[in-house]
Design an enzyme around this catalytic site. Sequence first.
Site, PDB file in Angstrom:
ATOM      1  N   HIS A  28      38.521  34.786  35.796  1.00  0.00           N
ATOM      2  CA  HIS A  28      39.173  33.512  35.519  1.00  0.00           C
ATOM      3  C   HIS A  28      40.586  33.511  36.078  1.00  0.00           C
ATOM      4  CE1 HIS A  28      38.657  29.616  33.893  1.00  0.00           C
ATOM      5  NE2 HIS A  28      39.931  29.644  33.618  1.00  0.00           N
ATOM      6  N   GLU A 166      31.078  41.202  26.936  1.00  0.00           N
ATOM      7  CA  GLU A 166      32.532  41.273  26.694  1.00  0.00           C
ATOM      8  C   GLU A 166      32.959  40.754  25.316  1.00  0.00           C
ATOM      9  OE1 GLU A 166      31.439  42.325  29.884  1.00  0.00           O
ATOM     10  OE2 GLU A 166      33.584  42.608  30.152  1.00  0.00           O
ATOM     11  N   TYR A 168      31.962  37.907  23.797  1.00  0.00           N
ATOM     12  CA  TYR A 168      31.964  36.447  23.618  1.00  0.00           C
ATOM     13  C   TYR A 168      30.783  36.016  22.729  1.00  0.00           C
ATOM     14  CZ  TYR A 168      35.588  36.271  27.222  1.00  0.00           C
ATOM     15  OH  TYR A 168      36.758  36.443  27.921  1.00  0.00           O
ATOM     16  N   ARG A 216      24.468  38.154  32.099  1.00  0.00           N
ATOM     17  CA  ARG A 216      25.401  39.295  31.990  1.00  0.00           C
ATOM     18  C   ARG A 216      25.166  39.956  30.644  1.00  0.00           C
ATOM     19  NH1 ARG A 216      31.552  40.075  33.814  1.00  0.00           N
ATOM     20  NH2 ARG A 216      31.457  42.336  33.774  1.00  0.00           N
ATOM     21  N   HIS A 254      36.211  42.594  24.631  1.00  0.00           N
ATOM     22  CA  HIS A 254      37.654  42.474  24.864  1.00  0.00           C
ATOM     23  C   HIS A 254      38.474  43.107  23.744  1.00  0.00           C
ATOM     24  CE1 HIS A 254      37.362  40.432  28.566  1.00  0.00           C
ATOM     25  NE2 HIS A 254      36.962  39.277  28.093  1.00  0.00           N
ATOM     26  N   CYS A 339      45.892  47.486  38.834  1.00  0.00           N
ATOM     27  CA  CYS A 339      47.111  47.453  38.020  1.00  0.00           C
ATOM     28  C   CYS A 339      47.103  46.314  37.008  1.00  0.00           C
ATOM     29  CB  CYS A 339      48.328  47.307  38.936  1.00  0.00           C
ATOM     30  SG  CYS A 339      48.337  45.730  39.831  1.00  0.00           S
ATOM     31  N   GLN A 341      48.539  43.635  37.041  1.00  0.00           N
ATOM     32  CA  GLN A 341      49.839  43.008  36.830  1.00  0.00           C
ATOM     33  C   GLN A 341      49.912  41.539  37.218  1.00  0.00           C
ATOM     34  OE1 GLN A 341      52.114  46.863  38.101  1.00  0.00           O
ATOM     35  NE2 GLN A 341      53.600  45.269  37.732  1.00  0.00           N
ATOM     36  N   ALA A 660      57.156  46.071  41.360  1.00  0.00           N
ATOM     37  CA  ALA A 660      56.558  45.956  42.692  1.00  0.00           C
ATOM     38  C   ALA A 660      55.964  44.568  42.905  1.00  0.00           C
ATOM     39  CB  ALA A 660      55.484  47.023  42.861  1.00  0.00           C
TER      40      ALA A 660
HETATM   41 FE1  SF4 Z   1      43.942  44.461  41.724  1.00  0.00          FE
HETATM   42 FE2  SF4 Z   1      46.440  44.645  40.751  1.00  0.00          FE
HETATM   43 FE3  SF4 Z   1      45.763  42.798  42.544  1.00  0.00          FE
HETATM   44 FE4  SF4 Z   1      44.866  42.605  40.061  1.00  0.00          FE
HETATM   45  S1  SF4 Z   1      46.989  42.491  40.692  1.00  0.00           S
HETATM   46  S2  SF4 Z   1      43.710  42.256  41.918  1.00  0.00           S
HETATM   47  S3  SF4 Z   1      44.509  44.699  39.618  1.00  0.00           S
HETATM   48  S4  SF4 Z   1      45.800  44.981  42.854  1.00  0.00           S
END
Ligand code: SF4
Length: 674
Positions: A28, A166, A168, A216, A254, A339, A341, A660
């Site tokens: 999502h 997951e 749900y 799923r 989750h 990551c 992030q 980063a």
């Molecule tokens: Fe992969 Fe990190 Fe990019 Fe998400 S933000 S797609 S985890 S590299």
Amino acid sequence: MLKFKKLFSPLDIGVAVLQNRFVMGSMHTNLEEIEGGFERAAVYYAERAKTGVGLIITGGISPNIQGCVGPHSAKLSNREEVEKHRLITAAVKEADGKICMQILHSGRYGYHKDVVAPSPIQSPISFFKPHELTDEEVWKTIDDFGQCARLAREAGYDGVEIMGSEGYLINQFLAERTNKRQDDWGGSYENRMKFPLEIIKEIKKQTGNDFIIIYRLSMLDLVEGGSSWEEIVKLAKEVERSGVHIINTGIGWHEARIPTIATTVPRMAYSWVTAQMKKEISLPLIAVNRINMPEVAEKILEENHADLISMARPFLADPEFVTKAKEGRDDLINTCIACNQACLDHTFQLKVSSCLVNPRACFETIYPIKPAEKIKKIAVVGGGPAGLAFCVTAAQRGHEVVLFEASDVLGGQFNLAKVIPGKEEYAETIRYFSNMLKELKVDVHLSTRVDKSFFDENTFDTIVLATGVHPRIPDIKGIENNMVIRYDELLSGHRIAGEKVAILGGGGIGFDVAEYLLYETSPQGELHTQHYLSEWGIDKSLMVPGGLITPKHVPPAREVHMLKRSSGKYGSTLGKTTGWIKKISLANKKVNMISGIEYKEINDRGIVIVQNNEDVFLEVDSIILCTGQIPEQKLFYDLKHLSEEVCMIGGAFEANELDAKVAIEQAFRLAIQM
Ligand code: SF4
């Protein structure tokens, strides 16, 4: 090079349309929830379809209001909504792709007042107590699933994926943990699995036999009170009998306190679960979780763990993943480093998802990479993540780029990150950027420190400074003691810590350094997976319902204390979807975390801190400084006199909470404007 095999002989449902075994899994992005988002989603999906992804599965779309994840989340329950979805399906079809829509009813995971569930038990990850569905409402929900699938068909989708994992709604009906009903929908497993089976029946009734249905299936719940393997296999066989065409793997609810997709999880850590299911049923099975490079996919297929490979985040990281895999150019794949992030952390903050290593993901219409109107000669100083990202995009646009890096390697701070256990994937980003520089013929000068006099003698149209940071040295009595080590000295291998260590600083780098110190060596390959499963208490024998056993922790390699001046909780600045993993991991290794203190003095035996107005002595052999960074800006001020454009990006621009994601995005945006 990945061998592309034709998987299916023509089946009457059209699964044979899959051109290869790569499925772009559901993820999502929050695009469907913003103005103009469907237009953006159409371009995002089409760009991936063009490269030959076998099948795309959209992010979860609710069949009704109660099933929405948030108050304004996307649903498909009326004609008006069909029109918006047509934008996506038309774009994917034009790109010669195939796309299924995932139907997701969040049940008690919803973040709104109308949440429903089989039983009125609040989930630990939502503030809202669910309303218990009445028998009539259960049937209405089943009908809504059927109607949603029919509307998806009208919208031009090739099929639907029923989200049954997951944690749900469907999972909530299946597991005793969340289903305490006394009626026909609770009690025996036959009653509990009636809900998904009736949904499949209704979808088939409303869509016919020539519409792909993927189910799923939660093959490992990773929560107490989850399904047993016997129950899961029983459901899989019933799902197969009911006419579903493909089964996808779901791992972990989750609310599970087990990391399943973060970078600490080894590659293909869960394909063994799909492999077990392959012994039970003959439907095509999809493997998931931590599959991020063609060689990993190939291994899973060769070992016959699955028939298809699903990846979601890797397609955010590199839209051309399949093309590069097909052509054997794996070394040019921008690898997902898991990551979270910019993708999942954004999703949970209700922001549009993107990707740390590819900030263009989900912003394709906003950040097009166009040829430069005027070709410039650009000097880039610093080959860390920001400098590298700038060079690649600027060179892609046709600029003449020259990179100067003072050290003998590219990668900057990522060279320190890649040695942290569980962050080894960061090496892939350095590999990607380094190879792209060669591909794009960027003129790279390693071991070259440039200064004011260099730029006085050499002319460029633009100078981009990505000179990074240097560690901040706090003003503490005795800081010059030999036991004091900077984090960069430690992680680069120039200094070694003793048996008892105090880390000064409780930010992200402090956590990474603690992780580094706690492991003597970082396990690799199969050993890595075994280590991960036993550290987190995951039952590989599949004998325990829910899949959890008592974790076995490897004793820490050192005694570690973390110290910080601020009084807040540790880990508040860490990522939403990964911070909890780091906190549990350090707690398991008995790291002593102390906050709200002052550093008084370092001496030959350790450090004196002031805690609650009292001196406390910590006897340690080494003190590691993770006390922040200072931007490396000297060159910027030295070049003030130049008439050329001088820009600063990354840590050099802003070193607070060195990030980063921000650095790479800033570099990318500068490069597309130039
Ligand atoms: Fe992969 Fe990190 Fe990019 Fe998400 S933000 S797609 S985890 S590299």
